[in-house]
Design a protein around this motif. Sequence first.
Motif, PDB file in Angstrom:
ATOM      1  N   LEU B  13       1.083  -0.941   0.179  1.00  0.00           N
ATOM      2  CA  LEU B  13      -0.120  -0.061  -0.034  1.00  0.00           C
ATOM      3  C   LEU B  13       1.255   1.460  -0.215  1.00  0.00           C
ATOM      4  O   LEU B  13       0.641   2.417  -0.444  1.00  0.00           O
ATOM      5  CB  LEU B  13      -1.248  -0.200   1.119  1.00  0.00           C
ATOM      6  CG  LEU B  13      -2.065   0.473   0.762  1.00  0.00           C
ATOM      7  CD1 LEU B  13      -2.902   1.328   0.288  1.00  0.00           C
ATOM      8  CD2 LEU B  13      -2.587   0.860   2.487  1.00  0.00           C
ATOM      9  N   LEU B  14       1.831   1.218   1.229  1.00  0.00           N
ATOM     10  CA  LEU B  14       2.741   1.864   0.173  1.00  0.00           C
ATOM     11  C   LEU B  14       3.200   2.878  -0.670  1.00  0.00           C
ATOM     12  O   LEU B  14       3.709   3.761  -1.210  1.00  0.00           O
ATOM     13  CB  LEU B  14       3.681   1.974   1.707  1.00  0.00           C
ATOM     14  CG  LEU B  14       5.053   2.780   2.175  1.00  0.00           C
ATOM     15  CD1 LEU B  14       4.208   4.064   2.581  1.00  0.00           C
ATOM     16  CD2 LEU B  14       6.254   2.573   3.309  1.00  0.00           C
ATOM     17  N   TRP B  15       3.657   1.197  -1.503  1.00  0.00           N
ATOM     18  CA  TRP B  15       4.443   1.437  -2.206  1.00  0.00           C
ATOM     19  C   TRP B  15       2.983   2.564  -3.629  1.00  0.00           C
ATOM     20  O   TRP B  15       3.475   2.966  -4.726  1.00  0.00           O
ATOM     21  CB  TRP B  15       4.224   0.334  -3.020  1.00  0.00           C
ATOM     22  CG  TRP B  15       6.414  -0.005  -2.676  1.00  0.00           C
ATOM     23  CD1 TRP B  15       6.581  -1.247  -2.325  1.00  0.00           C
ATOM     24  CD2 TRP B  15       8.219   0.734  -3.279  1.00  0.00           C
ATOM     25  NE1 TRP B  15       7.746  -0.855  -1.793  1.00  0.00           N
ATOM     26  CE2 TRP B  15       8.251  -0.185  -2.328  1.00  0.00           C
ATOM     27  CE3 TRP B  15       7.617   2.026  -3.780  1.00  0.00           C
ATOM     28  CZ2 TRP B  15       9.525   0.038  -2.238  1.00  0.00           C
ATOM     29  CZ3 TRP B  15       9.420   2.675  -3.730  1.00  0.00           C
ATOM     30  CH2 TRP B  15      10.102   1.232  -3.087  1.00  0.00           C
ATOM     31  N   ALA B  16       2.230   1.556  -3.542  1.00  0.00           N
ATOM     32  CA  ALA B  16       1.410   2.291  -4.195  1.00  0.00           C
ATOM     33  C   ALA B  16       0.571   3.648  -4.101  1.00  0.00           C
ATOM     34  O   ALA B  16       0.539   4.412  -5.464  1.00  0.00           O
ATOM     35  CB  ALA B  16      -0.205   1.696  -4.521  1.00  0.00           C
ATOM     36  N   ALA B  17       1.220   3.959  -2.529  1.00  0.00           N
ATOM     37  CA  ALA B  17       0.497   5.343  -2.061  1.00  0.00           C
ATOM     38  C   ALA B  17       1.689   6.725  -3.768  1.00  0.00           C
ATOM     39  O   ALA B  17       1.757   7.403  -3.518  1.00  0.00           O
ATOM     40  CB  ALA B  17       0.260   5.913  -1.060  1.00  0.00           C
ATOM     41  N   ALA B  18       2.674   5.974  -3.357  1.00  0.00           N
ATOM     42  CA  ALA B  18       4.482   6.895  -3.707  1.00  0.00           C
ATOM     43  C   ALA B  18       4.158   6.268  -4.590  1.00  0.00           C
ATOM     44  O   ALA B  18       4.715   7.377  -5.559  1.00  0.00           O
ATOM     45  CB  ALA B  18       5.534   5.730  -3.416  1.00  0.00           C
ATOM     46  N   GLU B  19       4.174   6.200  -5.881  1.00  0.00           N
ATOM     47  CA  GLU B  19       3.669   5.418  -7.222  1.00  0.00           C
ATOM     48  C   GLU B  19       3.026   6.534  -7.470  1.00  0.00           C
ATOM     49  O   GLU B  19       3.356   6.711  -9.067  1.00  0.00           O
ATOM     50  CB  GLU B  19       3.903   4.325  -7.317  1.00  0.00           C
ATOM     51  CG  GLU B  19       5.356   3.839  -7.479  1.00  0.00           C
ATOM     52  CD  GLU B  19       4.641   2.151  -7.848  1.00  0.00           C
ATOM     53  OE1 GLU B  19       3.430   1.328  -7.553  1.00  0.00           O
ATOM     54  OE2 GLU B  19       5.980   0.863  -7.318  1.00  0.00           O
ATOM     55  N   THR B  20       1.714   7.196  -7.484  1.00  0.00           N
ATOM     56  CA  THR B  20       0.799   7.934  -7.386  1.00  0.00           C
ATOM     57  C   THR B  20       0.943   9.316  -7.939  1.00  0.00           C
ATOM     58  O   THR B  20       2.278   9.934  -7.299  1.00  0.00           O
ATOM     59  CB  THR B  20      -0.742   7.359  -6.845  1.00  0.00           C
ATOM     60  OG1 THR B  20      -1.728   8.218  -7.939  1.00  0.00           O
ATOM     61  CG2 THR B  20      -0.283   7.956  -5.650  1.00  0.00           C
ATOM     62  N   ASP B  21       0.359  10.107  -7.994  1.00  0.00           N
ATOM     63  CA  ASP B  21       0.802  11.573  -8.346  1.00  0.00           C
ATOM     64  C   ASP B  21      -0.400  12.378  -8.357  1.00  0.00           C
ATOM     65  O   ASP B  21      -0.052  13.182  -7.469  1.00  0.00           O
ATOM     66  CB  ASP B  21       0.885  11.897  -9.851  1.00  0.00           C
ATOM     67  CG  ASP B  21       2.475  11.357 -10.645  1.00  0.00           C
ATOM     68  OD1 ASP B  21       3.426  11.100  -9.933  1.00  0.00           O
ATOM     69  OD2 ASP B  21       2.185  11.243 -11.801  1.00  0.00           O
ATOM     70  N   ASP B  22      -1.476  11.503  -7.044  1.00  0.00           N
ATOM     71  CA  ASP B  22      -2.823  12.403  -6.595  1.00  0.00           C
ATOM     72  C   ASP B  22      -1.910  12.533  -5.135  1.00  0.00           C
ATOM     73  O   ASP B  22      -2.217  11.521  -4.275  1.00  0.00           O
ATOM     74  CB  ASP B  22      -3.419  11.576  -6.909  1.00  0.00           C
ATOM     75  CG  ASP B  22      -5.201  11.929  -5.973  1.00  0.00           C
ATOM     76  OD1 ASP B  22      -5.312  13.192  -6.202  1.00  0.00           O
ATOM     77  OD2 ASP B  22      -6.211  11.018  -6.695  1.00  0.00           O
ATOM     78  N   PRO B  23      -2.279  13.674  -5.083  1.00  0.00           N
ATOM     79  CA  PRO B  23      -1.852  14.285  -3.866  1.00  0.00           C
ATOM     80  C   PRO B  23      -3.405  13.734  -2.716  1.00  0.00           C
ATOM     81  O   PRO B  23      -3.072  13.476  -1.350  1.00  0.00           O
ATOM     82  CB  PRO B  23      -2.338  15.953  -3.957  1.00  0.00           C
ATOM     83  CG  PRO B  23      -1.674  16.038  -4.730  1.00  0.00           C
ATOM     84  CD  PRO B  23      -1.838  14.572  -6.188  1.00  0.00           C
ATOM     85  N   GLU B  24      -4.218  13.142  -3.162  1.00  0.00           N
ATOM     86  CA  GLU B  24      -5.391  13.169  -2.208  1.00  0.00           C
ATOM     87  C   GLU B  24      -5.093  11.401  -1.231  1.00  0.00           C
ATOM     88  O   GLU B  24      -5.468  11.129  -0.305  1.00  0.00           O
ATOM     89  CB  GLU B  24      -6.635  13.508  -2.645  1.00  0.00           C
ATOM     90  CG  GLU B  24      -7.437  14.608  -3.630  1.00  0.00           C
ATOM     91  CD  GLU B  24      -8.906  14.454  -3.980  1.00  0.00           C
ATOM     92  OE1 GLU B  24      -9.005  13.928  -4.263  1.00  0.00           O
ATOM     93  OE2 GLU B  24      -9.516  15.693  -4.479  1.00  0.00           O
ATOM     94  N   VAL B  25      -4.352  11.100  -2.667  1.00  0.00           N
ATOM     95  CA  VAL B  25      -4.331   9.631  -2.003  1.00  0.00           C
ATOM     96  C   VAL B  25      -2.838   9.711  -0.926  1.00  0.00           C
ATOM     97  O   VAL B  25      -3.226   8.582   0.178  1.00  0.00           O
ATOM     98  CB  VAL B  25      -3.892   8.716  -2.933  1.00  0.00           C
ATOM     99  CG1 VAL B  25      -3.004   7.390  -2.599  1.00  0.00           C
ATOM    100  CG2 VAL B  25      -4.414   8.445  -4.112  1.00  0.00           C
ATOM    101  N   TRP B  26      -2.071  10.060  -1.695  1.00  0.00           N
ATOM    102  CA  TRP B  26      -0.728  11.202  -0.184  1.00  0.00           C
ATOM    103  C   TRP B  26      -1.651  11.219   0.962  1.00  0.00           C
ATOM    104  O   TRP B  26      -1.310  10.678   2.316  1.00  0.00           O
ATOM    105  CB  TRP B  26       0.321  11.819  -0.779  1.00  0.00           C
ATOM    106  CG  TRP B  26       0.392  11.566  -1.915  1.00  0.00           C
ATOM    107  CD1 TRP B  26       0.776  10.038  -2.550  1.00  0.00           C
ATOM    108  CD2 TRP B  26       1.429  12.318  -2.745  1.00  0.00           C
ATOM    109  NE1 TRP B  26       1.243  10.989  -4.018  1.00  0.00           N
ATOM    110  CE2 TRP B  26       2.131  11.907  -3.763  1.00  0.00           C
ATOM    111  CE3 TRP B  26       1.648  13.727  -3.208  1.00  0.00           C
ATOM    112  CZ2 TRP B  26       2.466  11.974  -5.054  1.00  0.00           C
ATOM    113  CZ3 TRP B  26       2.116  14.604  -4.131  1.00  0.00           C
ATOM    114  CH2 TRP B  26       2.481  13.282  -5.380  1.00  0.00           C
ATOM    115  N   ALA B  27      -2.538  12.274   1.203  1.00  0.00           N
ATOM    116  CA  ALA B  27      -2.963  12.812   2.417  1.00  0.00           C
ATOM    117  C   ALA B  27      -3.987  11.713   2.891  1.00  0.00           C
ATOM    118  O   ALA B  27      -3.558  11.175   4.328  1.00  0.00           O
ATOM    119  CB  ALA B  27      -4.029  14.077   1.977  1.00  0.00           C
ATOM    120  N   ASP B  28      -4.089  10.962   2.246  1.00  0.00           N
ATOM    121  CA  ASP B  28      -5.194   9.680   2.490  1.00  0.00           C
ATOM    122  C   ASP B  28      -4.467   8.970   3.344  1.00  0.00           C
ATOM    123  O   ASP B  28      -4.773   8.132   4.469  1.00  0.00           O
ATOM    124  CB  ASP B  28      -6.205   8.886   1.555  1.00  0.00           C
ATOM    125  CG  ASP B  28      -7.160   8.498   2.492  1.00  0.00           C
ATOM    126  OD1 ASP B  28      -8.407   8.290   3.264  1.00  0.00           O
ATOM    127  OD2 ASP B  28      -7.192   6.784   1.926  1.00  0.00           O
TER     128      ASP B  28
END
Lengths: 190, 279
Positions: B13-28
């Motif tokens: 899950l951490l890799w998936a969040a890091a690989e995305t460019d969506d700030p909302e995903v990071w914040a969530d």
Amino acid sequence: MTVSAAEPARLNLDEDACLVRRFLAGDAGAFDRIYARYRDKVYVIAKGILLDPDDAADAVQEAFALIFRNLPRFHQRSRLGTWIFRIAVNTSIQVSRKLKHKGRDVGIEAAMDRAVPEPDEATEADMKIHQALAQLKPADRAVLALFYWEDLSLDEIGEALSCGGNAAKTRLYRARERFRELFESPEETP
Amino acid sequence: MKRDRLTPELDELLWAAAETDDPEVWADFERRYPKMRASLATRRAMIEAFRKARPRAVEALRDRYNPPQRAPVSPWRRLAVVPLAGLLLVGLAFGAYVITERLTAPKQEPENSAGPGPGPDQMEPPTVVPDGPPIQFAPDSTRGIQPDTGEPSLPPGTAPRPTYINPGSISIDLPATGTTLLQALELIANQGRVSITVMPGVQDVPLDFGAANPDAILTLPADEMLLLIERVAPIRLLDNGPEGYLVLPIDRVTNVEPPAGSEAEPAEGGPAAVDPNGP
């Protein structure tokens, strides 16, 4: 009328198939077009595996020579791009083995020296990236290059590496972990 | 430095969040896993740096590339050559067989051309006595085979003594094969000293007496020989008294009234077996 997101990809696939048919019909210019479409991608993969620009350029030339000879055997059971990437990966790994036998790829330091970008362009992050890459195996570098640089899916990576999608996922996970460990531990590298 | 061990699920899950460019995903992700904020930032930085490190194509590649001058032939096209070559070989083999067969075959055609006679379809149709005056075969000492009368030669100056000879009793020698009707009638007229009149329409057919030996000679009295010929030829024989015999085509017999007391009644049945070596 709406245009689906897959429309451009399908068009590209059709264009590849059209180029292959033209090439098989004897149109040598079609291969020039194929080369122009995939030259940079093949170079990126070769550079990611071999790290040295000259070796990567040699690998690109050798890979396209193989593609030229074997394109009549390409029956379009897969995408042309995936087939070309597989040839690029295999060719680059073979070149890496040849260089290893010749003594050019034996030391990490030598690999890192070749991997370091030009000084005027290099940043600290670039240096860490290339130093970490230089300590990975060529197969791990190939997975990372295909995933992060060519944005291939796990199934496409599996096809390019002649393995399944699940195996590609496992390889990506291991390669990414090794790379992260090397990337986050710069003090351990000389 | 000791690192916290992450569960595989959380690590993925951490890799998936890091690989995305969506700030909302990071914040969530940071809201749900506040302790992992630093790890997420490190991985995001690493991935971003890795992506930026994508090599750029070099111009040197253009100098290294030699465009092909000729596209290679498809292997399927190469395979197409195989049946063509096979057909060519079969054609060559057949031609060689035909030539060899012709050179080695026995020369049968010249033998056939020098055979005993033409085939059935090459035989000329029998000649027919044309309309007009009938053909008269009369006994002539200057034609045909002279009959052996058995008279002894007389001395010069001595007149022969007149003798009566029954024409029908004189033996006739007739080849069993190779003789046509008119030839046989002429031979009988000469040898048997009888007069034979052949009416128009009589076909000059070859005579076949059914003899086993083709070289046999039939020897019969003239009147019997004529009756035998009547059985094997399409003719009707009429005894014309002192005028000799009258030969009619068989299709004109119905229009002819046979003379009263004729001895030449039509024979019933097929021809009798003839012994070529008989009397």
